[in-house]
Design an enzyme around this catalytic site. Structure first.
Site, PDB file in Angstrom:
ATOM      1  N   ARG A  63     -50.424  60.013 -76.346  1.00 13.03           N
ATOM      2  CA  ARG A  63     -50.086  61.469 -76.181  1.00 13.03           C
ATOM      3  C   ARG A  63     -48.866  62.349 -75.986  1.00 13.03           C
ATOM      4  O   ARG A  63     -48.905  63.381 -76.360  1.00 13.03           O
ATOM      5  CB  ARG A  63     -51.092  61.521 -74.583  1.00 13.03           C
ATOM      6  CG  ARG A  63     -51.348  62.952 -74.223  1.00 13.03           C
ATOM      7  CD  ARG A  63     -52.238  63.110 -73.168  1.00 13.03           C
ATOM      8  NE  ARG A  63     -52.682  64.752 -72.528  1.00 13.03           N
ATOM      9  CZ  ARG A  63     -52.416  65.179 -71.526  1.00 13.03           C
ATOM     10  NH1 ARG A  63     -51.743  64.395 -70.636  1.00 13.03           N
ATOM     11  NH2 ARG A  63     -52.427  66.229 -71.090  1.00 13.03           N
ATOM     12  N   HIS A  67     -48.156  65.367 -78.079  1.00  9.26           N
ATOM     13  CA  HIS A  67     -47.362  66.934 -77.173  1.00  9.26           C
ATOM     14  C   HIS A  67     -46.030  67.044 -77.740  1.00  9.26           C
ATOM     15  O   HIS A  67     -45.414  68.498 -77.385  1.00  9.26           O
ATOM     16  CB  HIS A  67     -47.595  66.758 -75.560  1.00  9.26           C
ATOM     17  CG  HIS A  67     -48.736  66.781 -74.884  1.00  9.26           C
ATOM     18  ND1 HIS A  67     -49.128  67.152 -73.670  1.00  9.26           N
ATOM     19  CD2 HIS A  67     -50.104  66.635 -75.692  1.00  9.26           C
ATOM     20  CE1 HIS A  67     -50.482  67.353 -73.494  1.00  9.26           C
ATOM     21  NE2 HIS A  67     -51.236  66.932 -74.637  1.00  9.26           N
ATOM     22  N   GLU A  90     -40.731  72.046 -70.756  1.00  9.55           N
ATOM     23  CA  GLU A  90     -42.026  71.422 -71.399  1.00  9.55           C
ATOM     24  C   GLU A  90     -42.704  70.759 -70.263  1.00  9.55           C
ATOM     25  O   GLU A  90     -43.601  70.661 -69.978  1.00  9.55           O
ATOM     26  CB  GLU A  90     -42.146  70.817 -72.584  1.00  9.55           C
ATOM     27  CG  GLU A  90     -41.755  71.775 -73.873  1.00  9.55           C
ATOM     28  CD  GLU A  90     -41.472  71.131 -75.222  1.00  9.55           C
ATOM     29  OE1 GLU A  90     -41.983  70.008 -75.509  1.00  9.55           O
ATOM     30  OE2 GLU A  90     -40.905  71.679 -76.037  1.00  9.55           O
ATOM     31  N   ASN A  96     -48.661  69.214 -69.198  1.00 12.44           N
ATOM     32  CA  ASN A  96     -47.946  67.817 -69.222  1.00 12.44           C
ATOM     33  C   ASN A  96     -47.807  67.461 -67.609  1.00 12.44           C
ATOM     34  O   ASN A  96     -47.520  65.980 -67.732  1.00 12.44           O
ATOM     35  CB  ASN A  96     -46.371  68.353 -69.763  1.00 12.44           C
ATOM     36  CG  ASN A  96     -46.504  68.507 -71.092  1.00 12.44           C
ATOM     37  OD1 ASN A  96     -47.529  68.139 -71.829  1.00 12.44           O
ATOM     38  ND2 ASN A  96     -45.709  69.128 -71.860  1.00 12.44           N
ATOM     39  N   HIS A 195     -58.864  59.857 -77.863  1.00 17.10           N
ATOM     40  CA  HIS A 195     -59.637  60.092 -76.484  1.00 17.10           C
ATOM     41  C   HIS A 195     -60.493  58.817 -76.107  1.00 17.10           C
ATOM     42  O   HIS A 195     -61.084  58.780 -75.116  1.00 17.10           O
ATOM     43  CB  HIS A 195     -60.606  61.230 -76.384  1.00 17.10           C
ATOM     44  CG  HIS A 195     -59.480  62.508 -75.954  1.00 17.10           C
ATOM     45  ND1 HIS A 195     -59.757  63.825 -75.908  1.00 17.10           N
ATOM     46  CD2 HIS A 195     -58.140  62.598 -75.791  1.00 17.10           C
ATOM     47  CE1 HIS A 195     -58.881  64.594 -75.840  1.00 17.10           C
ATOM     48  NE2 HIS A 195     -57.776  63.908 -75.913  1.00 17.10           N
TER      49      HIS A 195
HETATM   50  C1  HEM Z   1     -57.991  68.411 -79.867  1.00 15.60           C
HETATM   51  C2  HEM Z   1     -57.528  69.020 -78.753  1.00 15.60           C
HETATM   52  C3  HEM Z   1     -57.289  68.211 -77.624  1.00 15.60           C
HETATM   53  C4  HEM Z   1     -57.408  68.541 -76.328  1.00 15.60           C
HETATM   54  C5  HEM Z   1     -57.975  69.807 -76.019  1.00 15.60           C
HETATM   55  C6  HEM Z   1     -56.926  67.584 -75.418  1.00 15.60           C
HETATM   56  C7  HEM Z   1     -56.971  67.316 -74.214  1.00 15.60           C
HETATM   57  C8  HEM Z   1     -56.562  66.390 -73.203  1.00 15.60           C
HETATM   58  C9  HEM Z   1     -56.721  66.249 -71.718  1.00 15.60           C
HETATM   59  C10 HEM Z   1     -57.187  67.627 -70.842  1.00 15.60           C
HETATM   60  C11 HEM Z   1     -56.189  65.069 -71.349  1.00 15.60           C
HETATM   61  C12 HEM Z   1     -56.317  64.747 -69.895  1.00 15.60           C
HETATM   62  C13 HEM Z   1     -55.219  65.318 -69.171  1.00 15.60           C
HETATM   63  C14 HEM Z   1     -55.272  65.076 -67.811  1.00 15.60           C
HETATM   64  O1  HEM Z   1     -54.799  63.826 -67.252  1.00 15.60           O
HETATM   65  O2  HEM Z   1     -55.536  65.993 -67.076  1.00 15.60           O
HETATM   66  C15 HEM Z   1     -55.903  64.231 -72.581  1.00 15.60           C
HETATM   67  C16 HEM Z   1     -55.725  63.089 -72.463  1.00 15.60           C
HETATM   68  C17 HEM Z   1     -55.517  62.355 -73.478  1.00 15.60           C
HETATM   69  N1  HEM Z   1     -55.015  62.868 -74.979  1.00 15.60           N
HETATM   70 FE1  HEM Z   1     -55.701  64.622 -75.580  1.00 15.60          FE
HETATM   71  N2  HEM Z   1     -56.417  66.348 -76.173  1.00 15.60           N
HETATM   72  C18 HEM Z   1     -56.463  66.881 -77.525  1.00 15.60           C
HETATM   73  C19 HEM Z   1     -56.042  66.199 -78.637  1.00 15.60           C
HETATM   74  C20 HEM Z   1     -55.417  64.765 -78.689  1.00 15.60           C
HETATM   75  C21 HEM Z   1     -54.784  64.313 -79.889  1.00 15.60           C
HETATM   76  C22 HEM Z   1     -54.416  64.821 -81.016  1.00 15.60           C
HETATM   77  C23 HEM Z   1     -54.340  63.215 -79.149  1.00 15.60           C
HETATM   78  C24 HEM Z   1     -53.406  62.276 -79.995  1.00 15.60           C
HETATM   79  C25 HEM Z   1     -53.474  61.717 -81.107  1.00 15.60           C
HETATM   80  C26 HEM Z   1     -54.707  62.827 -77.854  1.00 15.60           C
HETATM   81  C27 HEM Z   1     -54.320  61.993 -77.030  1.00 15.60           C
HETATM   82  C28 HEM Z   1     -55.071  61.735 -75.727  1.00 15.60           C
HETATM   83  C29 HEM Z   1     -54.614  60.773 -74.862  1.00 15.60           C
HETATM   84  C30 HEM Z   1     -54.310  59.303 -75.436  1.00 15.60           C
HETATM   85  C31 HEM Z   1     -54.936  60.884 -73.442  1.00 15.60           C
HETATM   86  C32 HEM Z   1     -54.924  60.090 -72.370  1.00 15.60           C
HETATM   87  C33 HEM Z   1     -53.419  60.119 -71.699  1.00 15.60           C
HETATM   88  C34 HEM Z   1     -53.286  59.062 -70.761  1.00 15.60           C
HETATM   89  O3  HEM Z   1     -54.095  58.159 -70.420  1.00 15.60           O
HETATM   90  O4  HEM Z   1     -51.946  59.113 -70.257  1.00 15.60           O
HETATM   91  N3  HEM Z   1     -55.381  64.099 -77.632  1.00 15.60           N
HETATM   92  N4  HEM Z   1     -56.252  65.242 -73.856  1.00 15.60           N
END
Ligand code: HEM
Ligand code: NAG
Ligand code: NAG
Ligand code: NAG
Ligand code: NAG
Ligand code: NAG
Length: 356
Positions: A63, A67, A90, A96, A195
């Site tokens: 992530r 970002h 950022e 973030n 995700h």
């Molecule tokens: C399509 C649009 C996307 C939205 C709206 C989105 C939104 C989010 C949100 C809201 C979270 C949780 C944040 C929190 O803890 O509150 C999250 C987590 C995460 N996102 Fe996305 N995301 C998107 C695309 C992506 C992309 C393109 C990737 C990587 C290629 C990604 C990888 C991740 C990962 C791995 C997590 C878990 C992070 C962790 O466990 O620390 N996301 N995302």
């Protein structure tokens, strides 16, 4: 003081640094083969060591790279704790903070790499390598990472807020935002499959199960009632941005990069409103079904989409700098040629025209 000629040269350099096609064409697999042959090994060791202690760090690093790339391009601007121009960075932005994690892994990798090859490997490349290593550790997928990115010198909270897609986005908004980053709708669906690993704080989905911060239960149309009940039991109705409760996005296997994300969506178990949008839109839903049916296909294309994401608006060559400490820009005495903060209007006033 710069001579008029020097000023024009600097402005020309700035214009050339802004030509995206030129810059991304210069990324190369094995970029550090001669200058720092063990760079990728050192990064992998740092990521593996962190992963052994906390497997969730892999999701954090994937992530973090996303970002970084969506805000001012893949230039490690997300890592800066100080913006030389002042103001919040950022890292301080709600998308973030407090959820982004893995910064200390990048710092550890950078320290190892600096010891071996001082002032050679950019933080942006270290981040791209670390994200790849995280994909390998969780998904058993390896892909070569084209490198040669240079680090930026600007990090602003407002840029993060304006460029990162929020979990409240509709299908069309998601498509548009990714298109703006030169990624098509299929790549958006492919990358959303990330995700399948990691977790989310309550704040990102609480409004799907409690009505606008009140203790009135609701069930968002895209959520299964039983899953909604679980989420409601987990997250208080008065959840705030910093409520320290998280949940796995792929409940069974939060540290395994598989295609389960696509299987959860039709069961009403996409955690975010935005996740569920991938099945509301018929075109996107067809892709969801294809990736749910063929994990090999998804993994192949996911890797390619990660590489493409890693090319967004990169600076290469003599643009930007190789940061010595990933959290702060170099002291000006040790910096190489940097991108001056000229607006396009400034450049036009100077009468500089880019040729290609
Ligand atoms: C399509 C649009 C996307 C939205 C709206 C989105 C939104 C989010 C949100 C809201 C979270 C949780 C944040 C929190 O803890 O509150 C999250 C987590 C995460 N996102 Fe996305 N995301 C998107 C695309 C992506 C992309 C393109 C990737 C990587 C290629 C990604 C990888 C991740 C990962 C791995 C997590 C878990 C992070 C962790 O466990 O620390 N996301 N995302
Ligand atoms: C993305 O949006 C910004 C701001 O509106 C615009 O300047 C830029 O040209 C867009 N990029 C692409 C590739 O569409
Ligand atoms: C939601 O709650 C906030 C304050 O708690 C209020 O300002 C806002 O108008 C409410 N929105 C809706 C749609 O009820
Ligand atoms: C949320 O509500 C509970 C009980 O209604 C209360 O004890 C708690 O202090 C509230 N938390 C916040 C962050 O407002
Ligand atoms: C799944 O995708 C792979 C890779 O594209 C392909 O070789 C394979 O034939 C597909 N399997 C099925 C059952 O369609
Ligand atoms: C990098 O800079 C930060 C912020 O100034 C500082 O706290 C940290 O100790 C530095 N790291 C190294 C390895 O010098």
């Amino acid at each position: 003081m710069a001579t008029p000629h020097g000023t024009a040269a600097l402005a020309l350099a700035a214009v050339l640094c802004l030509l995206p096609a030129l810059a991304s064409a210069q990324l190369k697999v094995g970029f550090y083969q001669k200058t720092c042959p063990n760079a990728e090994t050192l990064v992998r060791q740092a990521v593996s060591a962190a992963f052994a202690k906390n497997a969730g760090i892999a999701a954090g690093l994937i992530r973090l790279h996303f970002h970084d790339c969506f805000v001012r391009g893949c230039d490690a601007s997300v890592l800066l704790t100080v913006n030389p121009g002042g103001g919040r960075t950022e890292r301080d932005a709600p998308p973030n903070n407090p959820s982004l994690r893995g910064f200390e892994v990048i710092d550890a990798a950078k320290a190892a790499v600096e010891q071996s090859c001082p002032s050679t490997v950019s933080c942006a490349d270290i981040l791209a390598f670390a994200a790849r290593d995280s994909v390998t550790l969780t998904g058993n997928v390896f892909y070569p990472v084209p490198a040669g990115r240079r680090d930026g010198s600007v990090s602003k909270e407002l840029d993060a807020n304006a460029n990162l897609p929020p979990p409240t986005f509709t299908a069309q908004q998601l498509i548009d935002r990714f298109k703006n980053k030169s990624l098509n709708a299929e790549e958006m669906v492919l990358l959303s499959g990330a995700h399948t690993v990691g977790r989310s704080f309550c704040a990102s989905f609480v409004d799907r199960v409690w009505k606008n911060g009140t203790n009135t239960p609701i069930v968002d149309a895209g959520l299964s009632p039983s899953y909604a009940a679980l989420l409601r039991a987990l997250c208080p109705f008065n959840t705030t941005q910093t409520t320290p409760i998280t949940t796995a996005m792929d409940p069974g296997t939060l540290n395994v990069l598989d295609n389960n994300y696509y299987k959860l969506l039709p069961r009403g178990m996409g955690l975010f409103f935005s996740d569920n949008q991938l099945r509301v839109d018929a075109n996107l839903n067809a892709m969801v079904n294809r990736f749910a049916a063929n994990e090999t296909l998804w993994k192949e294309r996911f890797a390619a989409a990660m590489v493409k994401m890693g090319r967004i608006q990169v600076q290469t060559g003599r643009c930007g700098q190789v940061r010595l400490n990933c959290s702060v820009v170099n002291p000006s005495s040790s910096s190489s040629i940097e991108l001056p903060s000229l607006s396009l209007a400034d450049e036009e006033q100077e009468g500089v025209v880019a040729t290609s």
